[in-house]
Design an enzyme around this catalytic site. Structure first.
Site, PDB file in Angstrom:
ATOM      1  N   GLU A  60       0.808  -1.215   0.000  1.00 30.54           N
ATOM      2  CA  GLU A  60       0.000   0.000   0.000  1.00 30.54           C
ATOM      3  C   GLU A  60       0.843   1.267   0.000  1.00 30.54           C
ATOM      4  O   GLU A  60       0.522   2.244  -0.691  1.00 30.54           O
ATOM      5  CB  GLU A  60      -0.945  -0.001   1.212  1.00 30.54           C
ATOM      6  CG  GLU A  60      -2.095  -0.976   1.122  1.00 30.54           C
ATOM      7  CD  GLU A  60      -1.709  -2.392   1.526  1.00 30.54           C
ATOM      8  OE1 GLU A  60      -0.517  -2.618   1.862  1.00 30.54           O
ATOM      9  OE2 GLU A  60      -2.579  -3.277   1.501  1.00 30.54           O
ATOM     10  N   HIS A 129      -9.784  -5.995  10.241  1.00 27.55           N
ATOM     11  CA  HIS A 129     -10.443  -5.769   8.955  1.00 27.55           C
ATOM     12  C   HIS A 129     -11.857  -5.198   9.130  1.00 27.55           C
ATOM     13  O   HIS A 129     -12.702  -5.361   8.261  1.00 27.55           O
ATOM     14  CB  HIS A 129     -10.532  -7.077   8.158  1.00 27.55           C
ATOM     15  CG  HIS A 129      -9.212  -7.682   7.800  1.00 27.55           C
ATOM     16  ND1 HIS A 129      -8.440  -8.336   8.716  1.00 27.55           N
ATOM     17  CD2 HIS A 129      -8.540  -7.720   6.624  1.00 27.55           C
ATOM     18  CE1 HIS A 129      -7.327  -8.775   8.133  1.00 27.55           C
ATOM     19  NE2 HIS A 129      -7.363  -8.398   6.859  1.00 27.55           N
TER      20      HIS A 129
END
Length: 324
Positions: A60, A129
């Site tokens: 990322e 998550h």
């Protein structure tokens, strides 16, 4: 109007903008043949090819940095992070680079980038998550933060975000992807910073956004059976924030409850409460402002515990009846 899913509305918004503007492209993990973790980019690689629907490595920090550079060079990247929790991996790019560069270069460059990411709990994805991190993002000057609750809003707001010359965080609640709603077939956009009164009422104002909009609407229906009229305001974006719509509602109902999925402690509800306390609406209040968010704990994997951590209709009803 066609009735489509929230995911399809996002797909349509991106596809339409990519057809109009060759500088628009999308990048992210598994968004090509796999169509993303939630299937949002279905069919897009077939139409636009791998040069504009770009699969990235699991890095990322690297691909968000690349998107910032592309935006500075005149492109309009749309970055998909697989989960909003992964914002923590590229935090430096999001708070020290993207929102500051326009100021640091005296307005000579801009960063027209959209960061799309699934946010929130409810899918059994557990602590790493399932977070709602919008308050952290809203704290950073230069970032716009958008959180749509319906397919109509998702499409109109995303089109506006793609055309914006500033970095925009576009948070999509996971449980909304399969929800359906009417969306016009003709072209339309929705301005950022314009709240929507999803339901009018006279006794109490429920201010919310994202997944909690549907819960608040269902709660308002339940309250109506007890003779309580609740107004539901969907902020749609928290930066820019339409506080004027909230002020007008509070002056009418004289009661305010702020509901969000994120942790209540230091959550965005505190900012809304603070702004109302500083406004003329404060003098219209007949009871203290109340907030309802999640408990200050990591999201559990156990589905029963996961549901209990966040707001529920019962919790909202109890607070409404308490302040009335």
């Amino acid at each position: 109007m066609a009735e489509i899913t929230y995911a399809q509305a996002i797909n349509d918004a991106i596809s339409e903008e990519m057809r109009k503007d060759p500088e628009v492209f999308m990048m992210g993990e598994d968004i090509g043949e796999y169509c993303g973790a939630f299937g949002v980019s279905k069919g897009m690689i077939e139409e636009f090819g791998p040069e504009r629907i770009m699969d990235t490595p699991i890095a990322e920090q690297g691909f968000v940095g690349a998107a910032i550079g592309a935006a500075m060079a005149g492109m309009r990247p749309i970055v998909e992070l697989m989960f909003s929790d992964f914002l923590c991996v590229c935090y430096d790019e999001l708070v020290n680079e993207a929102p500051k560069l326009r100021f640091m270069f005296g307005g000579k460059v801009s960063v027209p980038m959209v960061m799309r990411t699934p946010s929130g709990s409810g899918t059994g994805a557990a602590a790493q998550h399932s977070q709602s991190l919008e308050a952290v993002l809203a704290h950073m000057p230069g970032l716009k933060v958008v959180i749509p609750s319906t397919p109509y809003d998702a499409k109109g707001l995303l089109k506006t975000a793609i055309r914006d010359n500033n970095p925009v965080m576009f948070l999509e609640q996971k449980q909304l992807y399969r929800t359906k709603g009417e969306v016009p077939e003709e072209e339309y956009t929705i301005p950022l910073g314009q709240a929507d009164v999803k339901r009018e009422g006279s006794d109490v104002t429920l201010v919310t956004y994202g997944k909690m909009v549907r819960m608040c609407l269902e709660t308002a229906e339940a309250l109506e059976k007890d003779g309580i009229s609740a107004e539901v305001i969907d902020l749609r974006s928290i930066v820019p924030l339409d506080i004027d719509t909230v002020i007008a509602s509070v002056k009418k109902t004289k009661h305010l409850i702020i509901v969000h999925e994120a942790v209540q402690f230091c959550g965005f509800g505190a900012e809304i409460a603070g702004q109302i306390a500083d406004s003329e609406a404060f003098y219209y209040l007949d009871a203290p402002i109340k907030r309802l968010g999640a408990m200050s704990v990591p999201i559990p994997f156990n589905p029963t515990l996961e549901r209990e951590v966040g707001p529920t209709k019962t919790k909202i009803i109890d607070i409404v009846k308490d302040i009335l």
